[in-house]
Scaffold this active site. Structure first.
Site, short mmCIF file in Angstrom:
data_model
loop_
_atom_site.label_atom_id
_atom_site.label_comp_id
_atom_site.label_asym_id
_atom_site.label_seq_id
_atom_site.Cartn_x
_atom_site.Cartn_y
_atom_site.Cartn_z
N ASP A 25 0.49 -1.48 -0.29
CA ASP A 25 0.36 -0.25 -0.20
C ASP A 25 1.08 0.91 0.02
OD1 ASP A 25 -2.10 1.49 0.34
OD2 ASP A 25 -2.11 1.89 2.91
N ASN A 27 -0.50 4.95 -0.08
CA ASN A 27 -1.50 5.66 0.05
C ASN A 27 -1.59 6.11 1.40
OD1 ASN A 27 -3.34 4.09 -0.12
ND2 ASN A 27 -4.15 6.16 -1.64
N ASP A 29 -4.29 3.42 2.89
CA ASP A 29 -5.33 3.56 3.44
C ASP A 29 -6.02 2.13 3.59
OD1 ASP A 29 -5.24 2.17 0.45
OD2 ASP A 29 -6.43 3.16 -0.42
N ASP A 33 -1.89 -1.78 -4.05
CA ASP A 33 -2.27 -0.65 -4.93
C ASP A 33 -1.30 -0.96 -6.10
OD1 ASP A 33 -0.14 1.40 -3.60
OD2 ASP A 33 -1.54 1.53 -2.56
N ASP A 102 -6.36 -12.04 -14.78
CA ASP A 102 -7.52 -12.10 -14.57
C ASP A 102 -8.62 -12.14 -15.30
OD1 ASP A 102 -8.99 -14.57 -12.55
OD2 ASP A 102 -7.36 -13.82 -10.90
N ASP A 204 -10.63 -17.21 -15.77
CA ASP A 204 -11.19 -17.75 -13.87
C ASP A 204 -12.55 -18.60 -13.91
OD1 ASP A 204 -12.23 -16.67 -11.18
OD2 ASP A 204 -13.57 -16.11 -11.83
N GLU A 259 -8.67 -21.97 -14.96
CA GLU A 259 -9.14 -22.08 -13.55
C GLU A 259 -10.52 -23.02 -13.77
OE1 GLU A 259 -10.93 -21.70 -9.09
OE2 GLU A 259 -11.70 -20.32 -10.99
N HIS A 334 -4.98 -17.45 -3.63
CA HIS A 334 -5.59 -17.10 -3.26
C HIS A 334 -7.02 -17.30 -2.29
CE1 HIS A 334 -7.43 -16.84 -6.74
NE2 HIS A 334 -8.43 -15.83 -6.88
N ASP A 335 -6.67 -18.79 -3.09
CA ASP A 335 -8.27 -19.23 -2.31
C ASP A 335 -7.53 -20.06 -1.84
OD1 ASP A 335 -9.91 -17.74 -4.70
OD2 ASP A 335 -9.64 -19.72 -5.86
#
Ligand code: GLC
Ligand code: CA
Length: 563
Positions: A25, A27, A29, A33, A102, A204, A259, A334-335
């Site tokens: 990150d 900035n 938040d 990013d 993706d 995906d 996938e 990520h899954d």
């Protein structure tokens, strides 16, 4: 056919998956990013990987963390701008790194323009972009939904007195691929990105795009999973993939990976046989069930893991692609929860050793390896057992549902501590400062508390770190055609602690020995190791014998006497 006759750049690459939300990150938040990825291009380059796969960065209300896209041609505001994207692409290319994106086209967000139009009236030009069931036909035949609050894939929509279909959350309506206009719009969008210069796509849930759209009534009490054929591998799947190839892929020198849940060894080649002009590669899920009950999809316990059965899965899949097609291999994404926690050993005593062992495995198989960010340093699960710690729509909706219905929600949480997707989504651990150097703000998902000891900065400075081992192992693979194309053969198949195999190309023969257990193990083989050369090992010294220490990994180059 000689293995090298099948040479192709996309078979030789190592892919590094970046989960943008958790990478870096800039900035404050609390959300990673594109500028953050740009900042880390030198780091990515230093790994020696060839391709970056970015999880979705398109405009999205983030019901499913970017897998619910509301504008395919815009960058998610939280992630930055199209200028940032162009700069990232340029910086990666300048460094010799390719970028794949993706492609999420089984469904859109319900906030996508197409869906907003579609739900307005039954005669709207976009009506048939989605699957609708008019209420006067009665309640639609039940379909299970994986992320829905009530596990129901049909959602009633008042405006037009109809139901729409969504395999995932109610904010992810499925596109109607039967409609030529949908397919055309998707291909145009793909070309938009390829014309920008990206190098391909990860597709995906691509096996779901064609489904049985008659939506027949299914038998009552069908066991979980038996529903699958009604959601995926529908009658026109191969037709659509061939069309996508003809309309898009064939026009670019790009790579693709689908996938492919639900794919089996029997129909694998229908997707990737070069002569059929569909996909180049896909990834299956067969090995990801390690330790998970087939009845209720919950993680049972570590003893429910059968290494012999597991290694046979890889063997079986390797054989599919001997003459045609090409495979992929991954142990985390990520899954999934963290590779070390799932397949290695996250304890302080064995974390590093087992992480290196798993990296050796990933990078010595005959398949394109995919490495998930964080796995290069051996990041581990957070193992949370409190629902407050979760952000994933799947975890939250399923938990609430069990709670309302009086189901085993505590059992679910215990299982999720081990296998939840959020385990793999915690922010990258760059250093030992607050929030691991990921953000100066409050991270969207808490950083793992072990970042004080487990972080990139610490590993950079230590020659024997997991990170530096990873770099070494990548270089070894890249310099060694045998590791990429060499024939694969399991040895000592019934050994329940060790996975061992040879890789052979022309006169070179390698032996890979991996101890997947926390105790000493003995490899049963007639291969003589005495005069072999150790190419890499995760212990300081190798003994060139068949006794393996806990989580030991070695690649031997065998002496070839018969030349
Ligand atoms: C794929 C993605 C997953 C997402 C789902 C719905 O399985 O990898 O993250 O939730 O599709 O798009
Ligand atoms: Ca940010």
């Amino acid at each position: 056919m000689h293995p090298l006759a099948k040479r192709n750049w996309w078979k030789e690459v190592v892919v590094y998956q970046v989960y943008p939300r958790s990478f870096k990150d800039t900035n404050g938040d609390g959300i990673g990013d594109l500028k953050g990825i740009i900042e880390k291009v030198d780091y990515i380059k230093s790994l020696g990987i060839d391709v970056v796969w970015l999880n979705p960065i398109y405009e999205s209300p983030n019901d499913d963390m970017g897998y619910d896209i509301s504008d395919y041609r815009a960058i998610m505001q939280q992630f930055g701008t199209m200028e940032d994207f162009d700069l990232l692409l340029t910086r990666l290319h300048q460094n010799g790194i390719k970028l794949i994106m993706d492609l999420v086209v089984n469904h859109t967000s319900d906030e996508h323009f197409w869906f907003k139009e579609s739900r307005k009236s039954r005669t709207n030009p976009y009506r048939n972009f989605y699957h609708w069931w008019d209420a006067e036909k009665g309640t639609p035949p039940y379909r299970w939904s994986i992320f829905d609050k009530e596990s129901n894939a049909w959602k009633y929509d008042k405006t037009t007195d109809s139901y729409y279909f969504h395999i995932f959350s109610e904010k992810q309506p499925d596109l109607n691929w039967e409609n030529k206009e949908v397919r055309k719009a998707v291909y145009e969008m793909m070309k938009f990105w390829l014309d920008k210069g990206i190098d391909g796509f990860r597709l995906d849930v691509i096996t779901c795009i064609s489904k049985d759209t008659r939506f027949p009534v299914l038998e009552e009490n069908m066991p979980v999973g038996a529903w699958f054929p009604y959601y995926s591998k529908g009658p026109h799947l191969h037709e659509y993939l061939e069309e996508m190839n003809r309309e898009v892929f064939a026009k670019y020198d790009c790579m693709n990976v689908g996938e492919a849940s639900g794919i089996s060894i029997e129909d694998a080649l229908l997707f990737v046989d070069e002569e059929r002009n569909e996909l180049q590669t896909f990834y299956h899920f067969d090995h990801t069930g390690f330790g998970i009950s087939k009845e209720n999809f919950m993680y049972a316990d570590d003893n429910n893991r059968d290494l012999v059965e597991w290694k046979k899965i890889f063997d079986k899949w390797d054989k599919v692609f001997v003459d045609k097609g090409w495979g992929t291999i991954y142990l985390g994404n990520h899954d999934m929860s963290r590779m070390v926690s799932r397949f290695g050993n996250e304890s302080d005593a064995y974390r590093e050793r087992s992480a290196k062992m798993l990296q050796t495995f990933l990078l010595s198989m005959r398949a394109t390896p995919y490495i998930y960010n964080g796995d290069e340093i051996g990041m581990v699960n957070t193992n949370h057992t409190q629902i407050e710690n979760y952000r994933d729509v799947y975890t939250i909706n399923y938990y609430n549902q069990l709670k309302q219905k009086g189901g085993d929600y505590q059992g679910f949480l215990n299982s999720h501590a081990k296998i939840s997707r959020d385990n793999g989504r915690t922010p990258m651990q760059w250093d030992n400062t607050a929030h691991a150097g990921f953000t100066t703000g409050k991270p969207w998902l808490a950083v793992h508390e072990n970042h004080n000891i487990l972080n990139i900065q610490e590993q950079e400075s230590r020659p024997d770190s997991v990170l530096n081992y990873f770099r070494k192992m990548i270089q070894l693979r890249k310099q060694c055609d045998t590791l990429i194309y060499g024939a694969f053969e399991l040895i000592d198949v019934n050994n329940s602690q060790i996975i061992a195999y040879t890789r052979q190309l022309n006169k070179e023969k390698l032996l890979v020995v991996l101890n997947f257990s926390d105790s000493q193990a003995v490899l049963n083989t007639t291969i003589d190791l005495k005069n072999s050369t150790t190419l890499i090992s995760n212990y300081e010294q190798t003994a060139n014998n068949c006794i393996c220490r806990p989580y030991e990994a070695v690649i031997y180059q065998l002496e070839t006497s018969n030349n």
